[in-house]
Write an enzyme that holds these catalytic residues in place. Sequence first.
Site, PDB file in Angstrom:
ATOM      1  NE  ARG A   1       8.604   7.966  -8.930  1.00  0.00           N
ATOM      2  CZ  ARG A   1       7.022   7.431  -8.686  1.00  0.00           C
ATOM      3  NH1 ARG A   1       6.154   8.529  -9.262  1.00  0.00           N
ATOM      4  NH2 ARG A   1       7.098   6.369  -8.063  1.00  0.00           N
TER       5      ARG A   1
ATOM      6  NE  ARG B   1       1.445   3.613  -6.823  1.00  0.00           N
ATOM      7  CZ  ARG B   1       2.534   3.809  -5.910  1.00  0.00           C
ATOM      8  NH1 ARG B   1       2.352   4.708  -4.870  1.00  0.00           N
ATOM      9  NH2 ARG B   1       3.747   3.081  -6.154  1.00  0.00           N
TER      10      ARG B   1
ATOM     11  CB  THR C   1       8.353   4.209   1.408  1.00  0.00           C
ATOM     12  OG1 THR C   1       8.908   4.275   0.242  1.00  0.00           O
ATOM     13  CG2 THR C   1       8.644   5.131   2.193  1.00  0.00           C
TER      14      THR C   1
ATOM     15  N   GLY D   1       3.293   2.069  -2.568  1.00  0.00           N
ATOM     16  CA  GLY D   1       4.174   1.000  -2.993  1.00  0.00           C
ATOM     17  C   GLY D   1       4.474  -0.008  -1.678  1.00  0.00           C
TER      18      GLY D   1
ATOM     19  CB  VAL E   1      -0.720  -3.659  13.773  1.00  0.00           C
ATOM     20  CG1 VAL E   1      -2.198  -3.152  13.804  1.00  0.00           C
ATOM     21  CG2 VAL E   1      -0.062  -2.765  13.489  1.00  0.00           C
TER      22      VAL E   1
ATOM     23  CG  ASP F   1      11.211   5.509  -3.069  1.00  0.00           C
ATOM     24  OD1 ASP F   1      12.108   4.535  -3.498  1.00  0.00           O
ATOM     25  OD2 ASP F   1      10.208   5.985  -3.669  1.00  0.00           O
TER      26      ASP F   1
ATOM     27  CG  HIS G   1      34.728  -2.146 -12.576  1.00  0.00           C
ATOM     28  ND1 HIS G   1      34.734  -1.176 -11.550  1.00  0.00           N
ATOM     29  CD2 HIS G   1      35.370  -3.393 -11.920  1.00  0.00           C
ATOM     30  CE1 HIS G   1      34.813  -2.082 -10.473  1.00  0.00           C
ATOM     31  NE2 HIS G   1      35.259  -3.250 -10.851  1.00  0.00           N
TER      32      HIS G   1
ATOM     33  CG  ASP H   1       4.992  12.452   1.169  1.00  0.00           C
ATOM     34  OD1 ASP H   1       5.060  13.182   2.000  1.00  0.00           O
ATOM     35  OD2 ASP H   1       4.162  12.944   0.185  1.00  0.00           O
TER      36      ASP H   1
ATOM     37  CG  ASP I   1      10.242   9.003  -0.105  1.00  0.00           C
ATOM     38  OD1 ASP I   1       9.721   8.324   0.726  1.00  0.00           O
ATOM     39  OD2 ASP I   1       9.302   9.069  -1.265  1.00  0.00           O
TER      40      ASP I   1
ATOM     41  NE  ARG J   1       4.926 -12.700  13.597  1.00  0.00           N
ATOM     42  CZ  ARG J   1       5.801 -12.665  14.630  1.00  0.00           C
ATOM     43  NH1 ARG J   1       6.207 -11.441  14.791  1.00  0.00           N
ATOM     44  NH2 ARG J   1       6.166 -13.478  15.612  1.00  0.00           N
TER      45      ARG J   1
ATOM     46  NE  ARG K   1       0.309 -13.991  16.180  1.00  0.00           N
ATOM     47  CZ  ARG K   1       1.314 -14.664  15.401  1.00  0.00           C
ATOM     48  NH1 ARG K   1       2.590 -14.945  15.691  1.00  0.00           N
ATOM     49  NH2 ARG K   1       0.694 -15.729  14.577  1.00  0.00           N
TER      50      ARG K   1
END
Length: 319
Positions: A171, A72, A125, A11, A23, A127, A215, A103, A129, A21, A25
């Site tokens: 997830r 993927r 990522t 993702g 890595v 997430d 609310h 991961d 995670d 950039r 330069r």
Amino acid sequence: MKTIGVLTSGGDAPGMNAAIRAVVRYGIYNNINVLGINKGYRGLIDNDIEKMDLSSVADIIHRGGTTLGTARCEKFMTKEGFQEALETIRYRDIDGIVVIGGDGSFRGAKELSEAGVKTIGIPGTIDNDLAYTDYTIGFSTALETILDAISKIRDTSSSHERTIIMEVMGRNCGDLALYSGLAGGAEMVLIPEVEINIEEVAEKITQGMARGKKHSIIMLAEGAGDAYGIRDQINEYIGVPIRCTVLGYIQRGGTPVSYDRLLGSRMGANAVECLLNGNNNVLLGTKNGKIFDMDIEEALNMKKKFDDKAFELTKILSI
Ligand code: ADP
């Protein structure tokens, strides 16, 4: 170390471009050839690779997504696909690879390192995670995007005195819902780490209404259930109007916030340093504001600790 490759996989996440950039330069600054591998592991299999120069990464630090593209790639997980990737690495004389991803991408990085390819992982990522690091590149930007959405939803939900369920990504890890819930003043946070008690949720909404709340905002991580299903379950207890918002891919995009750019820039440079120092087959992470590296396998075997204090605090602050 003469030639290194950099790829983004899985993702996409805002801040990946800052890492690419850095890595490129930092590599060129250290007289290394840097190759950009397109579309993650697929680019390795297809030899879809370009030589990077200083201007290849000009004007990208502020852009979301990844200019190298990502994918993927199922084929990389087959014996045949993996062999093709190794052949490309040999054919292009690549001495080390920087993998920017999550991961799954790091499991691929582990396979590469076990096959003798010097590999460094940078956590990208939204997430958050990954257990071994406090933060991943992209998480902070996604949080800001969600917070902006919460603020907007708040206006309309207080005008109409409604309950809102906002479903966000995550997830297996509820960090996006949890921290946006805490920072956004949500009444409740529903995440995969904690079993949901619908009766308790309904009670909290009722209590809020009784004390004059205009609310209720419920933050839901996708891994804990779907917004419409949860709404129907709540409505079995109380007949209040509940609106659902599923934020979806909006959370992935956008200009990276300063933290993600800083993390990307520092980790990109650090990855090149690791390769130069022979400190191979590690993942980079951040703990207490400092960048560190850890053996890939050790890092991947760690179990993420759930921030129960943040969870409890969200509850307390929304009484
Ligand atoms: P993320 O890196 O964001 O978690 P994925 O889980 O989709 O994303 O993984 C990205 C890619 O990494 C996969 O498409 C595949 O090419 C590679 N990958 C994932 N898991 C493995 C594995 N166990 N072994 C080798 N490669 C893997």
